[in-house]
Design an enzyme around this catalytic site. Sequence first.
Site, short mmCIF file in Angstrom:
data_model
loop_
_atom_site.label_atom_id
_atom_site.label_comp_id
_atom_site.label_asym_id
_atom_site.label_seq_id
_atom_site.Cartn_x
_atom_site.Cartn_y
_atom_site.Cartn_z
N LYS A 35 1.04 -1.51 -15.62
CA LYS A 35 0.08 -1.18 -13.67
C LYS A 35 -0.45 -0.18 -13.87
CE LYS A 35 -0.56 -1.60 -9.57
NZ LYS A 35 -1.41 -1.44 -9.50
N THR A 45 4.20 5.80 -0.84
CA THR A 45 4.71 4.41 -2.28
C THR A 45 6.16 4.35 -3.31
OG1 THR A 45 2.44 4.08 -2.14
CG2 THR A 45 3.67 3.12 -4.05
N GLU A 96 8.06 10.15 -9.41
CA GLU A 96 6.78 10.87 -9.59
C GLU A 96 5.96 10.98 -8.22
OE1 GLU A 96 5.04 13.85 -9.44
OE2 GLU A 96 4.10 13.34 -11.21
N CYS A 116 -1.75 16.87 -9.02
CA CYS A 116 -0.17 16.49 -8.31
C CYS A 116 -0.06 18.31 -8.45
CB CYS A 116 0.85 15.55 -8.81
SG CYS A 116 1.26 15.40 -10.09
N GLY A 158 3.29 8.25 -8.73
CA GLY A 158 1.50 8.34 -6.87
C GLY A 158 2.58 8.38 -5.91
N GLU A 210 0.07 16.34 1.40
CA GLU A 210 -1.53 16.53 0.22
C GLU A 210 -2.70 16.26 0.91
OE1 GLU A 210 0.12 15.51 -3.94
OE2 GLU A 210 0.11 13.82 -2.55
#
Length: 479
Positions: A173, A230, A248, A282, A226, A383
């Site tokens: 996905k 999540t 990650e 990231c 992500g 973040e």
Amino acid sequence: MTVQNYINGEYKDPISNQWIDNYCPANGQVYGKIPNSSKTDVENAYKAAKAAFTSWSQTTLNERSKILIKIAELLEANIQHFAQAESQDNGKPISLAKSIDIPRAASNFRFFGNAITQFASESHESTGLNAINYTLRQPIGVVACISPWNLPLYLFTWKIAPAIASGNCVVAKPSEITPVTAFLLGKICNDAGLPKGVLNIVHGLGNTTGQAIIEHPYIKAISFTGGTETGTHIAAVAAPMFKKLSLELGGKNPNIIFADCDYNDMLETTVRSSFANQGQICLCGSRIFVEATIYEKFKTDFIAKVKDLKVGHPSNANTQIGALVSKNHLEKVMHYIEIAKNENGKILYGGNKVTIKNYEDGYYLEPTIIEVKTNDCRINQEEIFGPIVTIMPFKTEQEVLQMANKVKYGLSATIWTNNLKRAMHISNQIQAGIVWINTWMLRDLRTPFGGIKASGIGREGGFEALRFFTETKNICIKY
């Protein structure tokens, strides 16, 4: 453009006929629709993958390698088409998509197509016991790959390539915000001869399609990139089901600059490590710590360099800062600018929306530099994932090391110094999975990639990825 699911080698509409609008970040307009796939779509993808697994897992390594390398070649042959699609879908400059994103996607397939032929089993002779042990690494079965919106095809293929190289079949996905290049990949896979069902791509929201994938009882492993929130949810669902997990997640990475660095190289690289891909990487160095003796010089020079960055439409060859990925994300990033003001942060440059002629509804923001007084402020601890960096001075190695580590994340760090002893000491003590010294984003695909603390669990890249996507079996023979 209408995006469809790719299941068993064919493009298909969602069973429920539910769709999501797809927005172009450059102008804020809807330019397509994508499926919001249901459990039924995910189940169909799983069944296709399961049916393909027996044959694919027994395919020779040379045959798998040949197919993956062919996918790489076809991506390279279609680089302009994929780069245009990535730029339109994500908002990044087309120059970036063409020079970095699509070539790296091709490299992922080529690298793992070659790596699988070198991924060796092990044997151990038990001397004096008349026995030998050998260890097999066998494919897991049906695995899930869930990728983010910031580097859409780049990170999508970073997961898919080692999964299928290892003999697994995949239910994947992409982000619902940037689905187009994953959609286009299906045809490339067909043209390369990838058997039906080996790769299945379902589109949709995280709380529908994503949830159906992570809670599926027979999908045995999940590789996710992500946000940390999540990732926490995925772990809570998947861990009690004994699924393998590679997560990650976020980063809040320090960029530590000592006075003895190669100054001009540092300055050029720091502009890039701060604002590449609109700061939506990231690995960006969003917390800049500068040794006090060069702090004022750095501040003046850095601001001057950032002022020269061109914010513009992604299709413009001169654009260096494109559009942020979505309206919601733009609003989130701008909210952090207000937070900084309330925390007595000083906006040294930027902080404003940018209006591009004829694209007034696009999601553009000036690259923003904020001077902070303490590492404990929210914009140094949370973040942001946008074109915002903070800067502050430090006096000693111990002080900057303490500030660098005082954050919940531990993904990457950058250190600028020509003192070898200092570089070794700090790189050993800093809490991060990746440390760059006198460079940034210099990647070797053989090396392990990932973070510690709230930046995730597990490692991707090289043989680490092939180990994740295989199960280890030891066999002992007495003779």
